[in-house]
Design an enzyme around this catalytic site. Structure first.
Site, PDB file in Angstrom:
ATOM      1  N   ARG A   1      -1.795  -5.986  -8.675  1.00  0.00           N
ATOM      2  CA  ARG A   1      -0.824  -7.034  -8.352  1.00  0.00           C
ATOM      3  C   ARG A   1      -0.745  -8.080  -9.447  1.00  0.00           C
ATOM      4  O   ARG A   1       0.318  -8.617  -9.714  1.00  0.00           O
ATOM      5  CB  ARG A   1      -1.201  -7.711  -7.038  1.00  0.00           C
ATOM      6  CG  ARG A   1      -1.124  -6.792  -5.842  1.00  0.00           C
ATOM      7  CD  ARG A   1      -1.675  -7.460  -4.622  1.00  0.00           C
ATOM      8  NE  ARG A   1      -3.121  -7.637  -4.791  1.00  0.00           N
ATOM      9  CZ  ARG A   1      -3.968  -7.943  -3.820  1.00  0.00           C
ATOM     10  NH1 ARG A   1      -3.520  -8.156  -2.606  1.00  0.00           N
ATOM     11  NH2 ARG A   1      -5.255  -8.063  -4.046  1.00  0.00           N
TER      12      ARG A   1
ATOM     13  N   LYS B   1     -17.844  -6.120   7.204  1.00  0.00           N
ATOM     14  CA  LYS B   1     -16.573  -6.721   7.582  1.00  0.00           C
ATOM     15  C   LYS B   1     -16.126  -6.223   8.946  1.00  0.00           C
ATOM     16  O   LYS B   1     -16.156  -5.030   9.206  1.00  0.00           O
ATOM     17  CB  LYS B   1     -15.484  -6.341   6.566  1.00  0.00           C
ATOM     18  CG  LYS B   1     -15.509  -7.105   5.281  1.00  0.00           C
ATOM     19  CD  LYS B   1     -14.495  -6.523   4.337  1.00  0.00           C
ATOM     20  CE  LYS B   1     -13.395  -7.475   4.015  1.00  0.00           C
ATOM     21  NZ  LYS B   1     -12.453  -6.898   3.040  1.00  0.00           N
TER      22      LYS B   1
ATOM     23  N   SER C   1      -3.349  -7.379   2.983  1.00  0.00           N
ATOM     24  CA  SER C   1      -3.526  -7.252   4.431  1.00  0.00           C
ATOM     25  C   SER C   1      -3.982  -8.569   5.037  1.00  0.00           C
ATOM     26  O   SER C   1      -3.533  -8.962   6.122  1.00  0.00           O
ATOM     27  CB  SER C   1      -4.556  -6.159   4.748  1.00  0.00           C
ATOM     28  OG  SER C   1      -4.086  -4.903   4.345  1.00  0.00           O
TER      29      SER C   1
ATOM     30  N   HIS D   1       0.837  -1.201   0.000  1.00  0.00           N
ATOM     31  CA  HIS D   1       0.000   0.000   0.000  1.00  0.00           C
ATOM     32  C   HIS D   1       0.874   1.255   0.000  1.00  0.00           C
ATOM     33  O   HIS D   1       0.629   2.202  -0.752  1.00  0.00           O
ATOM     34  CB  HIS D   1      -0.881   0.063   1.258  1.00  0.00           C
ATOM     35  CG  HIS D   1      -1.925  -0.977   1.367  1.00  0.00           C
ATOM     36  ND1 HIS D   1      -2.085  -1.736   2.499  1.00  0.00           N
ATOM     37  CD2 HIS D   1      -2.883  -1.391   0.501  1.00  0.00           C
ATOM     38  CE1 HIS D   1      -3.106  -2.555   2.333  1.00  0.00           C
ATOM     39  NE2 HIS D   1      -3.600  -2.381   1.122  1.00  0.00           N
TER      40      HIS D   1
END
Length: 159
Positions: free
Chosen positions: A90, A41, A127, A17
């Site tokens: 990614r 979440k 994460s 990040h």
């Protein structure tokens, strides 16, 4: 003033990040880090803790602002006159999803999305993966800033 936003949950912020935020801060006059609130979440860190950590680890850039936001990212952008979203990619699988989001955001508001390829060092990093490895005692010291490592280690001792 050229503004952009880097959105995410940042639970916790990783070196991947930070790489994207740092690169965005060199391209834009002002970069907002939008810590998106997802009621569905339950994160390891509270929103205010995430904001505080991000502020501390991005302080050196001087042009990064950190705020939380609940709702549509395009509304966050409209309220702050931000014309661009910066996202790290990614892998090809990220692109499929992010392209759909970029097209939707542009269609809703005209906000553009800039994709930055992730540094290969962090191409696998998330994460969730950091939390999972750290939970089982794995070494994540090279994946998060030292401050985040300290806080993460302490938090996991309590769980």
């Amino acid at each position: 003033m050229r503004r952009a936003v880097c959105p995410g949950s940042f639970d916790p912020i990783t070196n991947g990040h930070l790489d994207i935020i740092a690169r965005a801060s060199s391209l834009y006059d002002e970069v907002y880090v939008a810590v998106m609130i997802n009621q569905a979440k339950k994160g390891l860190f509270e929103i205010e803790e995430r904001i505080d950590l991000i502020r501390q680890v991005t302080a050196e850039y001087g042009n990064v602002r950190v705020e939380s936001f609940h709702g549509l990212l395009v509304d966050f952008c409209k309220q702050r006159e931000i014309p661009a979203i910066v996202k790290g990619l990614r892998a090809v699988s990220d692109f499929d999803y992010e392209l759909q989001m970029a097209q939707m955001n542009n269609g809703l508001s005209g906000v553009e999305t800039l994709f930055i390829p992730t540094n290969p060092t962090y191409s696998f990093l998330s994460s969730s993966l950091v939390k999972e490895v750290a939970t089982w005692g794995g070494d994540v010291s090279h994946l998060v800033p030292p401050l985040v490592l300290d806080v993460l280690t302490e938090r996991l001792k309590k769980h």
